[in-house]
Design a protein around this motif. Structure first.
Motif, PDB file in Angstrom:
ATOM      1  N   LEU A  70     -35.009  18.626   7.722  1.00  8.64           N
ATOM      2  CA  LEU A  70     -35.047  18.439   6.277  1.00  8.64           C
ATOM      3  C   LEU A  70     -33.853  19.072   5.576  1.00  8.64           C
ATOM      4  O   LEU A  70     -33.352  20.124   5.985  1.00  8.64           O
ATOM      5  CB  LEU A  70     -36.322  19.057   5.702  1.00  8.64           C
ATOM      6  CG  LEU A  70     -37.642  18.355   5.982  1.00  8.64           C
ATOM      7  CD1 LEU A  70     -38.796  19.253   5.572  1.00  8.64           C
ATOM      8  CD2 LEU A  70     -37.705  17.013   5.265  1.00  8.64           C
ATOM      9  N   ASP A  74     -34.040  15.724   0.666  1.00  8.58           N
ATOM     10  CA  ASP A  74     -35.173  14.967   1.193  1.00  8.58           C
ATOM     11  C   ASP A  74     -36.456  15.236   0.424  1.00  8.58           C
ATOM     12  O   ASP A  74     -37.450  14.529   0.609  1.00  8.58           O
ATOM     13  CB  ASP A  74     -35.412  15.317   2.666  1.00  8.58           C
ATOM     14  CG  ASP A  74     -34.274  14.881   3.562  1.00  8.58           C
ATOM     15  OD1 ASP A  74     -33.715  13.796   3.324  1.00  8.58           O
ATOM     16  OD2 ASP A  74     -33.940  15.637   4.499  1.00  8.58           O
ATOM     17  N   SER A 236     -46.071  17.421  -1.109  1.00 10.73           N
ATOM     18  CA  SER A 236     -44.741  17.689  -0.559  1.00 10.73           C
ATOM     19  C   SER A 236     -44.804  17.938   0.939  1.00 10.73           C
ATOM     20  O   SER A 236     -43.881  17.600   1.692  1.00 10.73           O
ATOM     21  CB  SER A 236     -44.093  18.879  -1.269  1.00 10.73           C
ATOM     22  OG  SER A 236     -44.884  20.045  -1.130  1.00 10.73           O
ATOM     23  N   ASP A 239     -45.140  14.484   2.430  1.00 12.66           N
ATOM     24  CA  ASP A 239     -43.877  13.779   2.251  1.00 12.66           C
ATOM     25  C   ASP A 239     -42.817  14.307   3.210  1.00 12.66           C
ATOM     26  O   ASP A 239     -42.028  13.536   3.766  1.00 12.66           O
ATOM     27  CB  ASP A 239     -43.367  13.932   0.812  1.00 12.66           C
ATOM     28  CG  ASP A 239     -44.202  13.141  -0.185  1.00 12.66           C
ATOM     29  OD1 ASP A 239     -45.013  12.298   0.258  1.00 12.66           O
ATOM     30  OD2 ASP A 239     -44.053  13.374  -1.395  1.00 12.66           O
ATOM     31  N   ALA A 240     -42.795  15.625   3.391  1.00  9.98           N
ATOM     32  CA  ALA A 240     -41.805  16.227   4.280  1.00  9.98           C
ATOM     33  C   ALA A 240     -41.991  15.723   5.708  1.00  9.98           C
ATOM     34  O   ALA A 240     -41.019  15.371   6.392  1.00  9.98           O
ATOM     35  CB  ALA A 240     -41.920  17.747   4.237  1.00  9.98           C
ATOM     36  N   LYS A 243     -40.735  12.174   5.913  1.00 10.93           N
ATOM     37  CA  LYS A 243     -39.275  12.072   5.803  1.00 10.93           C
ATOM     38  C   LYS A 243     -38.603  12.410   7.130  1.00 10.93           C
ATOM     39  O   LYS A 243     -37.676  11.715   7.559  1.00 10.93           O
ATOM     40  CB  LYS A 243     -38.773  13.027   4.714  1.00 10.93           C
ATOM     41  CG  LYS A 243     -39.076  12.582   3.293  1.00 10.93           C
ATOM     42  CD  LYS A 243     -38.149  11.486   2.844  1.00 10.93           C
ATOM     43  CE  LYS A 243     -38.502  10.989   1.444  1.00 10.93           C
ATOM     44  NZ  LYS A 243     -38.322  12.033   0.425  1.00 10.93           N
ATOM     45  N   GLU A 246     -39.046   9.643   9.692  1.00 12.46           N
ATOM     46  CA  GLU A 246     -38.142   8.523   9.443  1.00 12.46           C
ATOM     47  C   GLU A 246     -36.715   8.851   9.865  1.00 12.46           C
ATOM     48  O   GLU A 246     -35.993   7.986  10.390  1.00 12.46           O
ATOM     49  CB  GLU A 246     -38.179   8.128   7.962  1.00 12.46           C
ATOM     50  CG  GLU A 246     -39.467   7.436   7.552  1.00 12.46           C
ATOM     51  CD  GLU A 246     -39.759   6.212   8.418  1.00 12.46           C
ATOM     52  OE1 GLU A 246     -38.819   5.415   8.648  1.00 12.46           O
ATOM     53  OE2 GLU A 246     -40.906   6.068   8.872  1.00 12.46           O
ATOM     54  N   LYS A 247     -36.282  10.093   9.673  1.00 11.79           N
ATOM     55  CA  LYS A 247     -34.932  10.479  10.082  1.00 11.79           C
ATOM     56  C   LYS A 247     -34.784  10.426  11.603  1.00 11.79           C
ATOM     57  O   LYS A 247     -33.756   9.979  12.124  1.00 11.79           O
ATOM     58  CB  LYS A 247     -34.593  11.877   9.551  1.00 11.79           C
ATOM     59  CG  LYS A 247     -34.473  11.934   8.033  1.00 11.79           C
ATOM     60  CD  LYS A 247     -34.238  13.344   7.529  1.00 11.79           C
ATOM     61  CE  LYS A 247     -32.802  13.763   7.669  1.00 11.79           C
ATOM     62  NZ  LYS A 247     -32.520  15.032   6.933  1.00 11.79           N
TER      63      LYS A 247
END
Length: 270
Positions: A70, A74, A236, A239-240, A243, A246-247
């Motif tokens: 992260l 992000d 959050s 979401d973290a 994220k 996906e990375k």
């Protein structure tokens, strides 16, 4: 990575569950109980998913894991990165603490923190904070293994029913009381799991909530730990996790494309 002042209350996951070295042997788990439908979806996903990771998936490199963790960009505004992404420490820094109650040790290992567990091919982590010392902290690890080891780690037993309350020590040998409960997170990656561990240091009245989630993407395990002094908003945190997943997926797609193109060039040359 340097210590953070908030860790004094409970060593913030014994150093935010990531950042304070605490050497400890992992405890072998019991057989996973039959799923009767009572566990959260994210936990059942790991128990009942496919038995093997995609065999052609290769572990990420050190540089790839560092690129996947992260960044402040992000997350929503207000989050600040505490130092550069680091690959200098192993995933053993994820371990919260230790306990003599054998079934409960895996809950403190934060999935990849078991000191005698499988050896990773690459690992990187970073730490973000929001709201200063009284706010929240997110610690993110990206750890890549062989495909079979990654599956094995995600399927390890987390016996929350036997570990609703137990005692142990933090990474610096301070006594602490732990409670654990299931935690549901949106299903992501190839499989995902989560648990909530609350730590109360015996010597003071401070307690901290640690929401710990892991998701597997091929041979890579993404770990996100949210630490706060009180019940934190889960948005959050979730979401973290999404994220970072996906990375890692983007990194793996790029790697596969490059391998395919290289093979095509070799074929033409021959």
């Amino acid at each position: 990575m340097r210590p953070h002042p908030r860790r004094g209350a409970s060593a913030v996951l014994a150093a935010s569950a990531l950042l304070l070295v605490s050497a400890c042997g992992g405890a072998p788990g019991r057989e996973r109980p039959t799923d009767d439908g009572s566990r959260p979806e994210a936990t059942r996903d790991a128990a009942n998913g496919p038995t093997n990771a995609t065999p052609q998936v290769k572990p990420l490199t050190r540089e790839q894991t560092k690129a996947a963790v992260l960044t402040a960009g992000d997350l929503p505004s207000g989050w600040k990165v505490m130092g550069e992404a680091s690959d200098a420490f192993g995933p053993g820094l994820l371990q919260i603490g230790t306990t003599e109650k054998t079934p409960c040790q895996p809950l403190l290992d934060a999935f990849v923190g078991r000191s005698n567990g499988p050896k990773p091919a690459a690992h990187a982590m970073t730490e973000l904070v929001q709201g200063g010392d009284a706010g929240s902290m997110l610690v993110n690890g990206v750890t890549s293994y062989s495909a079979s080891d990654a599956v094995k780690i995600m399927r390890a037993t987390l016996d929350v029913d036997a570990c609703e309350s137990f005692s142990g020590k933090l990474g610096d040998d301070r006594k602490a009381d732990f409670t654990a409960e299931p935690l549901d997170v949106p299903r992501t990656g190839d499989e995902s799991r989560a648990v909530r561990v609350t730590v109360a240091e015996t010597a003071n009245e401070a307690s901290m909530q640690h929401d710990i989630a892991a998701a597997r993407v091929g041979a890579t395990i993404v770990t996100v730990v949210r630490t706060s002094f009180s019940t934190a908003d889960s948005s959050s945190f979730e979401d973290a996790l999404g994220k970072v997943v996906e990375k890692v997926k983007r990194t793996e797609r790029t790697e596969r494309t490059e391998r395919t193109e290289k093979a095509a060039r070799v074929g033409k040359a021959s």
